[in-house]
Enzyme design. Structure first.
Site, PDB file in Angstrom:
ATOM      1  N   GLU A   1      39.182  15.140  41.594  1.00 48.55           N
ATOM      2  CA  GLU A   1      40.374  14.438  42.105  1.00 48.55           C
ATOM      3  C   GLU A   1      39.721  13.536  43.484  1.00 48.55           C
ATOM      4  O   GLU A   1      39.973  12.366  43.521  1.00 48.55           O
ATOM      5  CB  GLU A   1      41.149  15.562  42.677  1.00 48.55           C
ATOM      6  CG  GLU A   1      42.242  14.692  43.324  1.00 48.55           C
ATOM      7  CD  GLU A   1      43.441  15.906  43.581  1.00 48.55           C
ATOM      8  OE1 GLU A   1      43.905  16.639  42.657  1.00 48.55           O
ATOM      9  OE2 GLU A   1      44.221  15.928  44.649  1.00 48.55           O
TER      10      GLU A   1
ATOM     11  N   ASP B   1      38.833  21.149  45.359  1.00 47.60           N
ATOM     12  CA  ASP B   1      39.689  21.590  46.075  1.00 47.60           C
ATOM     13  C   ASP B   1      39.451  21.628  47.604  1.00 47.60           C
ATOM     14  O   ASP B   1      40.337  21.188  48.392  1.00 47.60           O
ATOM     15  CB  ASP B   1      40.436  23.284  45.664  1.00 47.60           C
ATOM     16  CG  ASP B   1      40.964  23.162  44.156  1.00 47.60           C
ATOM     17  OD1 ASP B   1      40.918  22.121  43.746  1.00 47.60           O
ATOM     18  OD2 ASP B   1      40.825  24.226  43.671  1.00 47.60           O
TER      19      ASP B   1
HETATM   20  O1  TRH Z   1      34.141  18.853  42.318  1.00 48.12           O
HETATM   21  P1  TRH Z   1      35.105  18.324  41.726  1.00 48.12           P
HETATM   22  O2  TRH Z   1      34.823  18.398  40.412  1.00 48.12           O
HETATM   23  O3  TRH Z   1      36.663  19.099  41.834  1.00 48.12           O
HETATM   24  C1  TRH Z   1      37.438  19.482  40.797  1.00 48.12           C
HETATM   25  C2  TRH Z   1      38.889  18.687  41.019  1.00 48.12           C
HETATM   26  O4  TRH Z   1      39.170  18.302  42.325  1.00 48.12           O
HETATM   27  C3  TRH Z   1      39.759  19.156  40.206  1.00 48.12           C
HETATM   28  O5  TRH Z   1      40.923  18.667  40.312  1.00 48.12           O
HETATM   29  C4  TRH Z   1      39.826  20.618  40.636  1.00 48.12           C
HETATM   30  O6  TRH Z   1      40.787  21.167  40.097  1.00 48.12           O
HETATM   31  C5  TRH Z   1      38.519  21.238  40.253  1.00 48.12           C
HETATM   32  O7  TRH Z   1      37.623  20.625  41.181  1.00 48.12           O
HETATM   33  C6  TRH Z   1      38.457  22.682  40.667  1.00 48.12           C
HETATM   34  O8  TRH Z   1      35.302  16.665  42.174  1.00 48.12           O
HETATM   35  P2  TRH Z   1      35.976  16.027  43.402  1.00 48.12           P
HETATM   36  O9  TRH Z   1      37.274  16.318  43.303  1.00 48.12           O
HETATM   37  O10 TRH Z   1      35.542  14.739  43.484  1.00 48.12           O
HETATM   38  O11 TRH Z   1      35.141  16.918  44.548  1.00 48.12           O
HETATM   39  C7  TRH Z   1      33.895  16.461  44.940  1.00 48.12           C
HETATM   40  C8  TRH Z   1      33.909  16.480  46.508  1.00 48.12           C
HETATM   41  O12 TRH Z   1      32.587  16.510  46.619  1.00 48.12           O
HETATM   42  C9  TRH Z   1      34.623  15.186  46.999  1.00 48.12           C
HETATM   43  O13 TRH Z   1      35.042  15.618  48.098  1.00 48.12           O
HETATM   44  C10 TRH Z   1      33.306  14.413  47.243  1.00 48.12           C
HETATM   45  C11 TRH Z   1      32.266  15.227  47.706  1.00 48.12           C
HETATM   46  N1  TRH Z   1      30.960  14.719  47.731  1.00 48.12           N
HETATM   47  C12 TRH Z   1      30.207  15.020  48.889  1.00 48.12           C
HETATM   48  O14 TRH Z   1      30.720  15.304  49.896  1.00 48.12           O
HETATM   49  N2  TRH Z   1      28.919  14.389  48.687  1.00 48.12           N
HETATM   50  C13 TRH Z   1      28.286  14.060  47.694  1.00 48.12           C
HETATM   51  O15 TRH Z   1      27.124  14.043  47.584  1.00 48.12           O
HETATM   52  C14 TRH Z   1      28.925  14.229  46.361  1.00 48.12           C
HETATM   53  C15 TRH Z   1      28.324  14.031  45.220  1.00 48.12           C
HETATM   54  C16 TRH Z   1      30.223  14.626  46.592  1.00 48.12           C
END
Ligand code: TRH
Length: 395
Positions: free
Chosen positions: A283, A24
């Site tokens: 997401e 989020d």
């Molecule tokens: O963390 P997530 O599992 O997020 C989820 C989904 O958004 C879901 O829809 C929501 O309901 C739930 O959380 C609560 O996966 P997501 O969406 O890929 O978010 C990870 C974020 O972390 C993304 O913005 C990329 C970032 N990221 C970094 O900035 N650096 C990193 O090294 C990594 C591995 C990820």
């Protein structure tokens, strides 16, 4: 990081509650930065969990959450139970139905014209999304109307977050000497075409051991880059290793597993662009993998009663057309196995060989899919246009 500017009325004000994981805040931080980069007059982002914000946005670490911070042109504010509204934005976005504080709603209702009020929803490829995108919901008591804005994959939805310069930045990274080659060399990863470079960002995955064994039997070297996250524990267990931290490296035959530090979002993009195959989740990383234009595997955020499996199938129904039938079948089978879908009882290890054979076809398809999606207006542009049609609000 700079000091917060005097709190003038911002154009955009975004509210984000961290429910679980990073997603989020990941989406909201990306949207806020995107809007700020477009020269929008003022973007304020309220976040309830400062520690999670700092993981995604390390520049906020030196800020006192009570004072907030200004990073990349975004005014960052800590949303606590003692919330005191500032002058509301001209457009107020509540992300993922996070329920604005009553004091915020009162402050919005006192303004003329009232702010445009948007509920930014979760991304889904399901058919019902187009019918709900843009719907209005008047507040039962206050002179305010909330509109639902749904991201999505076609013109009938709100589109996908894609910064104006993203594809050009990616192509520079891939083409320039200081780009991908240097990135891989810094991490001691071979750039040779026969090596399969895999990034692995996922929730729990009990079947990882079998997949690692399949990767050890490959005729080509496999390098797996695992950013520090929840999956690292399963990686350690699958390799029979003690707890792993950033910097750890375990080599097993042709398989080499490396744990990388968690980076900011731009650093994560570079990881996706540097790899040949990306495992993503939730997401935001799911969307970023599509802009990376490489084959990818999505682990969808689990929901009660396996509701997420319908969402997975809806995306597959959009994504698979255009692939040769064998590649489409291999892709769907591996994705279902990775997500534990009852529709396919294969384990990831069982589904891997056909998926590996399909990689060349999947690589071409990922590029075509990315080009088609990138030809559509992005989410920030669509949201801006949508709000300009609401200008004036309900008054
Ligand atoms: O963390 P997530 O599992 O997020 C989820 C989904 O958004 C879901 O829809 C929501 O309901 C739930 O959380 C609560 O996966 P997501 O969406 O890929 O978010 C990870 C974020 O972390 C993304 O913005 C990329 C970032 N990221 C970094 O900035 N650096 C990193 O090294 C990594 C591995 C990820």
């Amino acid at each position: 990081m700079t000091a917060i500017p005097a709190s003038a009325r911002p154009r955009w004000e975004i509210f984000c509650q961290v429910v679980d994981n990073f997603g989020d805040i990941g989406v909201c931080w990306r949207l806020a930065r995107d809007l700020a980069r477009r020269g929008t007059a003022g973007v304020r982002l309220w976040v309830d969990d400062w520690d999670v914000l700092v993981r995604i946005c390390p520049a906020a670490a030196v800020a006192d959450p009570g004072q907030g911070a200004c990073v990349d042109g975004v005014e960052l504010c800590h949303w606590t139970t003692a919330f005191v509204p500032r002058i509301p934005g001209e457009i107020v976005v509540e992300a993922f139905a996070c329920e604005l504080p009553p004091a915020q709603l009162e402050a919005m209702a006192a303004l003329r014209p009232a702010p445009a009020w948007i509920n930014l929803e979760y991304l889904s490829a399901e058919d019902w999304v187009a019918g709900c995108h843009g719907l209005a919901s008047p507040h039962p008591r206050l002179p305010l109307v909330k509109h639902f804005f749904f991201p999505g994959f076609d013109v009938a939805t709100g589109g996908l977050l894609r910064e104006a310069e993203l594809i050009a930045r990616r192509d520079r990274f891939l083409g320039e000497p200081g780009g991908r080659g240097a990135w891989l060399a810094e991490r001691d990863v071979s750039a040779a075409p026969e090596v399969l470079r895999v990034s692995l960002f996922a929730y729990a995955q009990p079947d990882l051991g079998g997949l690692f064994e399949a990767w050890q039997r490959m005729s080509r070297p496999v390098v797996v880059l695992v950013p520090e996250s929840r999956i690292v524990g399963d990686v350690a267990a699958a390799l029979g290793a003690p707890a792993l931290a950033a910097g750890a490296r375990i080599d097993r035959g042709t398989l080499s597993v490396r744990v990388l530090p968690f980076t900011d979002q731009d650093g994560y993009d570079a990881l996706l662009w540097a790899c040949d195959l990306n495992f993503v989740r939730g997401e935001d990383s799911f969307v970023r993998a599509q802009w990376a234009a490489r084959p990818f595997i999505w682990q969808i955020y689990p929901q009660a009663e396996a509701a997420h499996h319908d969402k997975l199938e809806a995306f597959l129904a959009h994504y698979l057309p255009g692939l040769p039938p064998a590649a489409a079948a291999a892709h769907a089978r591996f994705w279902r196995a990775w997500n534990g879908c009852a529709a396919d009882t294969a384990t990831p290890a069982e589904a891997w060989p056909a998926f590996a054979d399909a990689l060349p076809a999947l690589a071409a398809h990922a590029q075509a899919w990315c080009a088609r999606q990138a030809a559509q207006p992005d989410l920030a542009s669509r949201l801006t246009k949508f709000c300009s049609h609401l200008a004036g609000g309900p008054g």
